[in-house]
Motif scaffolding. Structure first.
Motif, PDB file in Angstrom:
ATOM      1  N   LEU A   3       0.956  -1.165  -0.134  1.00 50.56           N
ATOM      2  CA  LEU A   3       0.032  -0.207   0.053  1.00 50.56           C
ATOM      3  C   LEU A   3       0.825   1.172   0.096  1.00 50.56           C
ATOM      4  O   LEU A   3       1.934   1.322   0.833  1.00 50.56           O
ATOM      5  CB  LEU A   3      -0.671   0.189   1.252  1.00 50.56           C
ATOM      6  N   GLU A   5       0.801   5.372   0.236  1.00 49.08           N
ATOM      7  CA  GLU A   5       0.052   6.490   0.110  1.00 49.08           C
ATOM      8  C   GLU A   5       0.581   7.918  -0.479  1.00 49.08           C
ATOM      9  O   GLU A   5       1.966   7.892  -0.396  1.00 49.08           O
ATOM     10  CB  GLU A   5      -0.287   6.888   1.585  1.00 49.08           C
ATOM     11  N   CYS A  21      -4.388   6.093  -1.837  1.00 49.00           N
ATOM     12  CA  CYS A  21      -3.592   4.802  -1.343  1.00 49.00           C
ATOM     13  C   CYS A  21      -3.937   3.878  -2.385  1.00 49.00           C
ATOM     14  O   CYS A  21      -4.897   3.444  -2.766  1.00 49.00           O
ATOM     15  CB  CYS A  21      -4.183   4.295  -0.076  1.00 49.00           C
ATOM     16  N   TRP A  35      -8.493   4.818   6.512  1.00 53.46           N
ATOM     17  CA  TRP A  35      -7.487   5.477   6.634  1.00 53.46           C
ATOM     18  C   TRP A  35      -7.345   5.856   8.200  1.00 53.46           C
ATOM     19  O   TRP A  35      -8.439   6.186   8.864  1.00 53.46           O
ATOM     20  CB  TRP A  35      -7.978   6.854   5.917  1.00 53.46           C
ATOM     21  N   THR A  76      -7.497   1.738  -5.623  1.00 50.23           N
ATOM     22  CA  THR A  76      -7.189   2.817  -4.957  1.00 50.23           C
ATOM     23  C   THR A  76      -8.212   3.341  -4.189  1.00 50.23           C
ATOM     24  O   THR A  76      -9.289   3.223  -4.421  1.00 50.23           O
ATOM     25  CB  THR A  76      -6.692   4.059  -5.931  1.00 50.23           C
ATOM     26  N   TYR A  93      -2.279   7.047   7.615  1.00 43.73           N
ATOM     27  CA  TYR A  93      -1.832   5.766   7.009  1.00 43.73           C
ATOM     28  C   TYR A  93      -3.251   4.811   6.410  1.00 43.73           C
ATOM     29  O   TYR A  93      -4.290   5.304   6.789  1.00 43.73           O
ATOM     30  CB  TYR A  93      -1.564   4.825   8.209  1.00 43.73           C
ATOM     31  N   CYS A  94      -2.761   4.328   5.432  1.00 42.61           N
ATOM     32  CA  CYS A  94      -4.123   3.426   4.812  1.00 42.61           C
ATOM     33  C   CYS A  94      -3.851   2.000   5.269  1.00 42.61           C
ATOM     34  O   CYS A  94      -2.670   1.601   5.400  1.00 42.61           O
ATOM     35  CB  CYS A  94      -4.314   3.581   3.274  1.00 42.61           C
ATOM     36  N   GLY A 112       0.280   0.944   4.814  1.00 42.89           N
ATOM     37  CA  GLY A 112       1.167   1.701   3.955  1.00 42.89           C
ATOM     38  C   GLY A 112       2.124   2.599   5.248  1.00 42.89           C
ATOM     39  O   GLY A 112       2.195   2.067   5.878  1.00 42.89           O
TER      40      GLY A 112
END
Length: 121
Positions: A3, A5, A21, A35, A76, A93-94, A112
């Motif tokens: 992942l 971002e 992401c 998220w 995405t 962060y995702c 991510g």
């Protein structure tokens, strides 16, 4: 699964940012994405989550200001952030997981690397 971002940066209070992401690899079993954010000295918290079918979940602090969406064909997920406030400053962060329950509980299987969002005049 990876992942990545993007879209973070510096914005003035009241401004907007759109985070992206992008997922790579075999993620067909990962039906939910989210998220999260972690401010300095604080625990990571869920900002918003979304299932493959588009069901969403938001933290109370961002309802009406942030919108999560996804493009399954492009693998995405997006976070549109409007009316940004200084309290939104954090690394975002995702995460990806098999279910929204796991996303809500912070139990994403993949994460991510994070992107910094700073709100300042």
């Amino acid at each position: 699964v990876q992942l990545v971002e993007s879209g973070g940066g510096l914005v003035q209070p009241g401004g907007s940012l759109r985070l992206s992401c992008a997922a790579s690899g075999n993620i067909f079993t990962l039906t939910a994405m989210g998220w999260y954010r972690q401010a300095s000295g604080k625990q990571r918290e869920l900002v918003a989550g979304i299932t493959r079918s588009g069901t969403t979940n938001y933290a109370d602090s961002v309802k009406g200001r942030f919108t999560i969406s996804r493009d399954n064909t492009k693998k995405t997920v997006f976070l549109q952030m409007n009316s940004l406030k200084p309290e939104d400053i954090a690394v975002y962060y995702c995460g990806a997981a098999r279910s929204m329950v796991l996303i809500i509980n912070g139990m994403a299987k993949y994460w991510g690397q994070g992107t910094q969002v700073t709100v300042s005049s």
